[in-house]
Scaffold this active site. Structure first.
Site, PDB file in Angstrom:
ATOM      1  N   MET A 101       0.835  -1.218   0.000  1.00 15.56           N
ATOM      2  CA  MET A 101       0.000   0.000   0.000  1.00 15.56           C
ATOM      3  C   MET A 101       0.858   1.251   0.000  1.00 15.56           C
ATOM      4  O   MET A 101       1.590   1.509   0.959  1.00 15.56           O
ATOM      5  CB  MET A 101      -0.938  -0.012   1.213  1.00 15.56           C
ATOM      6  CG  MET A 101      -2.120  -0.950   1.015  1.00 15.56           C
ATOM      7  SD  MET A 101      -3.157  -1.051   2.462  1.00 15.56           S
ATOM      8  CE  MET A 101      -2.122  -2.003   3.557  1.00 15.56           C
ATOM      9  N   HIS A 121       5.885  -5.466  -9.407  1.00 14.50           N
ATOM     10  CA  HIS A 121       4.528  -4.922  -9.549  1.00 14.50           C
ATOM     11  C   HIS A 121       4.120  -5.000 -11.026  1.00 14.50           C
ATOM     12  O   HIS A 121       4.471  -4.139 -11.826  1.00 14.50           O
ATOM     13  CB  HIS A 121       4.510  -3.476  -9.054  1.00 14.50           C
ATOM     14  CG  HIS A 121       3.130  -2.904  -8.874  1.00 14.50           C
ATOM     15  ND1 HIS A 121       1.996  -3.445  -9.441  1.00 14.50           N
ATOM     16  CD2 HIS A 121       2.707  -1.818  -8.168  1.00 14.50           C
ATOM     17  CE1 HIS A 121       0.938  -2.718  -9.087  1.00 14.50           C
ATOM     18  NE2 HIS A 121       1.348  -1.734  -8.327  1.00 14.50           N
ATOM     19  N   HIS A 136      -2.481  -3.583 -11.981  1.00  8.08           N
ATOM     20  CA  HIS A 136      -3.228  -2.319 -11.803  1.00  8.08           C
ATOM     21  C   HIS A 136      -3.001  -1.249 -12.854  1.00  8.08           C
ATOM     22  O   HIS A 136      -3.252  -0.078 -12.608  1.00  8.08           O
ATOM     23  CB  HIS A 136      -2.945  -1.736 -10.416  1.00  8.08           C
ATOM     24  CG  HIS A 136      -3.190  -2.697  -9.294  1.00  8.08           C
ATOM     25  ND1 HIS A 136      -2.752  -2.499  -8.007  1.00  8.08           N
ATOM     26  CD2 HIS A 136      -3.833  -3.888  -9.267  1.00  8.08           C
ATOM     27  CE1 HIS A 136      -3.103  -3.511  -7.236  1.00  8.08           C
ATOM     28  NE2 HIS A 136      -3.758  -4.392  -7.993  1.00  8.08           N
ATOM     29  N   TYR A 188      -0.051  -0.256 -14.262  1.00  7.26           N
ATOM     30  CA  TYR A 188       1.255   0.413 -14.285  1.00  7.26           C
ATOM     31  C   TYR A 188       2.128  -0.235 -15.371  1.00  7.26           C
ATOM     32  O   TYR A 188       1.664  -1.092 -16.112  1.00  7.26           O
ATOM     33  CB  TYR A 188       1.888   0.370 -12.890  1.00  7.26           C
ATOM     34  CG  TYR A 188       1.051   1.171 -11.898  1.00  7.26           C
ATOM     35  CD1 TYR A 188       1.013   2.559 -11.972  1.00  7.26           C
ATOM     36  CD2 TYR A 188       0.252   0.537 -10.953  1.00  7.26           C
ATOM     37  CE1 TYR A 188       0.211   3.297 -11.103  1.00  7.26           C
ATOM     38  CE2 TYR A 188      -0.547   1.268 -10.084  1.00  7.26           C
ATOM     39  CZ  TYR A 188      -0.569   2.647 -10.160  1.00  7.26           C
ATOM     40  OH  TYR A 188      -1.367   3.372  -9.316  1.00  7.26           O
TER      41      TYR A 188
HETATM   42  C1  LIG Z   1      -3.898   3.216   0.192  1.00  8.72           C
HETATM   43  C2  LIG Z   1      -3.660   2.090  -0.766  1.00  8.72           C
HETATM   44  C3  LIG Z   1      -2.479   2.043  -1.483  1.00  8.72           C
HETATM   45  C4  LIG Z   1      -2.226   0.984  -2.363  1.00  8.72           C
HETATM   46  N1  LIG Z   1      -1.016   0.919  -2.994  1.00  8.72           N
HETATM   47  C5  LIG Z   1      -0.697  -0.180  -3.720  1.00  8.72           C
HETATM   48  C6  LIG Z   1       0.623  -0.357  -4.219  1.00  8.72           C
HETATM   49  O1  LIG Z   1       1.555   0.439  -4.001  1.00  8.72           O
HETATM   50  N2  LIG Z   1       0.862  -1.489  -4.947  1.00  8.72           N
HETATM   51  C7  LIG Z   1      -0.110  -2.406  -5.209  1.00  8.72           C
HETATM   52  O2  LIG Z   1       0.154  -3.390  -5.892  1.00  8.72           O
HETATM   53  N3  LIG Z   1      -1.359  -2.271  -4.708  1.00  8.72           N
HETATM   54  C8  LIG Z   1      -1.660  -1.202  -3.960  1.00  8.72           C
HETATM   55  N4  LIG Z   1      -2.904  -1.114  -3.384  1.00  8.72           N
HETATM   56  C9  LIG Z   1      -3.854  -2.236  -3.498  1.00  8.72           C
HETATM   57  C10 LIG Z   1      -3.701  -3.171  -2.287  1.00  8.72           C
HETATM   58  O3  LIG Z   1      -2.466  -3.848  -2.297  1.00  8.72           O
HETATM   59  C11 LIG Z   1      -4.819  -4.238  -2.234  1.00  8.72           C
HETATM   60  O4  LIG Z   1      -4.705  -5.061  -3.357  1.00  8.72           O
HETATM   61  C12 LIG Z   1      -6.200  -3.622  -2.195  1.00  8.72           C
HETATM   62  O5  LIG Z   1      -6.270  -2.598  -1.209  1.00  8.72           O
HETATM   63  C13 LIG Z   1      -7.257  -4.690  -1.884  1.00  8.72           C
HETATM   64  O6  LIG Z   1      -6.998  -5.269  -0.640  1.00  8.72           O
HETATM   65  P1  LIG Z   1      -7.895  -4.873   0.672  1.00  8.72           P
HETATM   66  O7  LIG Z   1      -9.305  -5.008   0.223  1.00  8.72           O
HETATM   67  O8  LIG Z   1      -7.481  -5.859   1.699  1.00  8.72           O
HETATM   68  O9  LIG Z   1      -7.568  -3.448   0.999  1.00  8.72           O
HETATM   69  C14 LIG Z   1      -3.183  -0.038  -2.543  1.00  8.72           C
HETATM   70  C15 LIG Z   1      -4.380   0.025  -1.818  1.00  8.72           C
HETATM   71  C16 LIG Z   1      -4.628   1.052  -0.929  1.00  8.72           C
HETATM   72  C17 LIG Z   1      -5.907   1.061  -0.130  1.00  8.72           C
END
Ligand SMILES: Cc1cc2nc3c(=O)[nH]c(=O)nc-3n(C[C@H](O)[C@H](O)[C@H](O)COP(=O)(O)O)c2cc1C
Length: 375
Positions: free
Chosen positions: A35, A179, A182, A184
Site C-alpha cells: 500500500m 509490480h 493495476h 502500471y
Molecule cells: C492506500 C492504498 C495504497 C495501495 N497501494 C498499492 C501499491 O503500491 N501497490 C499495489 O500493488 N497495490 C496497492 N494497493 C492495493 C492493495 O495492495 C490491495 O490489493 C487492495 O487494497 C485490496 O486489498 P484490501 O481489500 O485488503 O484493501 C493499494 C491500496 C490502498 C488502499
C-alpha cells in the site's frame, strides 16, 4: 510481542501454518498487501516507516509486501514522497525496515514499481523525464501522449528491476515482488488496451508477456537461486475496473506460463473481492486459477477482513459479502497459499494478532481517515 494463537480457533489453525516460497519459510499465511503511503520525503523511508512495518510484523503478519517503491529509472515515478529502491540513503532506510521486521519475527519483500504511462511529466523526483510505456498510451486513450519505449528504454528498465532485486538481497530483504498489476508499466505491456506494438513485445498474450518475462529472467539472474521472486498481476486497472487481461483460463495460462518459466516463485493475484469466481463454470477465484494453471505458490487478496457495510458501500447494496469462513475454506482446500490483507491491516496494526487469537470482536472497522497518518 509474542502472538498467542487460540487453540480453539479455526482461523488460528488454518492461518498459523508456515508456508514455503522457494528458499523462504514464511511463518504463517497472512501477508500485508502493498500500500502506497507517501510518507518517505526524498524517497527515503524514515523511522516512522520502520515502525509502521515492524509493528505489523511483531503483531503476527508473516510476510510484508512493502508499498510500491520506485526502481532506478528516471521515468519510474511521480512523487518525491514515495520511497525509492535506489540511492544510498534510500537503501539505508530500507535496510533498517528489513532488520526491524525480522526482529519482529516477520519476513519482508519490497514491491518494485515503475508507473509507466500513469506518470504526469513535470512532477518530481525527475521532473524532466517523459512518461513512457509500450505505445505511449494512457489507460483509455487512443492518442499517444507519452513515449513508446524503444529497445534501449526497455533494456534500461529491465536492468533497473534487476539491480533493485540484487540490492534487495544485499541489504537483507527476503525476496522481491515485481509490480505487474493495476495498469502500471509492466501491466501496460500485458494488456492489449495499452500495448499496440507490432514488434516482438506486442500482439498476442504471449508476446505481450515478453517484457514482463524478461524482467523476471533478469531479476532471477541477479539474485541467488533460493531468493523468492513474486509477481503481482491483476485483471483490473486503475481507472478501468472492468478491464481484463484474460477472458478464459486458456488465455490466462498463455500469460502465466512464460512468467513461471522465467523464474517466478509465487504469484500475487490481485482482485478487489476475493470471493468472486474468475471464470464461468468454477468457484475458483483468480488466485485459485493461478495455482491450478502454474502449480506455484499463490497469494490471494481483496476485501479480506473489511466489514460488510463497508464492502456494500463500495460494491452496491445487495452485494454478497463473504466473511472469513469462506476464505478459510479455500485455504483449507489449498485453492491458494496465502492471503494478503490491505486496508484492514492499515487500519488495525494488530489485525493478524487478533485474528490468530480469535479476538475478532476487537477488530477495528476500516475508516478511510486511517490513510492520513502512518501509525
Ligand atoms: C492506500 C492504498 C495504497 C495501495 N497501494 C498499492 C501499491 O503500491 N501497490 C499495489 O500493488 N497495490 C496497492 N494497493 C492495493 C492493495 O495492495 C490491495 O490489493 C487492495 O487494497 C485490496 O486489498 P484490501 O481489500 O485488503 O484493501 C493499494 C491500496 C490502498 C488502499
Amino acid at each position: 510481542m509474542t502472538v498467542t494463537t487460540s487453540p480453539t480457533s479455526r482461523a488460528a489453525q488454518i492461518l498459523s501454518r508456515p508456508t514455503v516460497i522457494n528458499g523462504l519459510t514464511v511463518p504463517n499465511r497472512i501477508a500485508m498487501a502493498p500500500m502506497t503511503r507517501m510518507f518517505s520525503p526524498g524517497g527515503i523511508p524514515g523511522e516512522d516507516v520502520v515502525s509502521y512495518y515492524s509493528r505489523r510484523a511483531a503483531a503476527g503478519v508473516g510476510l510484508i509486501v512493502t508499498e510500491g517503491t520506485y526502481v532506478g529509472h528516471d521515468s519510474a515515478g511521480e512523487s518525491d514522497r514515495v520511497p525509492r529502491f535506489h540511492g544510498e540513503e534510500q537503501l539505508a532506510g530500507w535496510a533498517k525496515v528489513a532488520e526491524a521486521v525480522h526482529a519482529g519475527g516477520g519476513t519482508i519483500v519490497p514491491q518494485l514499481w515503475h508507473i509507466g504511462m500513469v506518470r504526469q511529466p513535470g512532477k518530481p523526483p525527475y521532473a524532466e523525464a517523459p512518461a513512457v510505456g509500450p505505445s505511449g498510451l494512457r489507460i483509455g486513450a487512443e492518442e499517444a501522449t507519452g513515449k513508446a519505449m524503444n529497445q534501449s528504454d526497455l533494456d534500461d528498465v529491465i536492468d533497473a528491476f534487476a539491480q533493485a532485486a540484487a540490492d534487495a538481497e544485499r541489504i537483507g530483504f527476503d525476496g522481491v515482488e515485481i509490480h505487474g498489476a493495476h495498469g502500471y508499466l509492466v501491466d501496460q505491456f500485458l494488456w492489449a488496451g495499452t500495448n499496440r506494438r507490432t514488434d516482438a513485445y506486442g500482439g498476442d498474450p504471449v508476446a505481450r508477456t515478453k517484457f514482463a518475462a524478461e524482467i523476471v529472467a533478469a531479476v532471477r539472474e541477479k539474485v541467488s537461486a533460493s531468493f523468492p521472486v513474486i509477481f503481482r498481476y491483476s485483471q483490473w486497472k486503475q481507472d478501468a475496473y472492468d478491464a481484463r487481461l484474460a477472458e478464459t483460463p486458456e488465455e490466462l495460462e498463455a500469460i502465466l506460463t512464460p512468467l513461471a518459466a522465467a523464474g517466478v516463485d509465487a504469484f500475487h493475484a490481485s482482485t478487489r473481492r476475493y470471493w468472486i469466481p474468475e471464470f464461468d463454470g468454477s468457484d475458483l477465484n483468480l488466485a485459485g486459477w493461478t495455482k491450478k494453471l502454474t502449480g506455484k505458490s499463490v497469494i490471494t487478496v481483496g476485501s479480506v477482513g473489511l466489514n460488510g457495510d463497508f464492502i456494500k458501500a463500495l460494491a452496491g447494496e445487495g452485494s454478497e459479502v463473504k466473511g472469513i469462513d469462506d476464505l478459510l475454506d479455500r485455504l483449507e482446500r489449498d485453492e491458494f497459499d496465502m492471503v494478503a490483507v490491505g486496508r484492514a491491516l492499515l487500519q488495525d496494526p494488530e489485525w493478524a494478532a487478533k485474528v490468530l487469537a480469535d479476538r475478532l470482536d476487537e477488530l477495528k472497522p476500516y475508516d478511510a481517515a486511517a490513510l492520513k497518518s502512518l501509525s
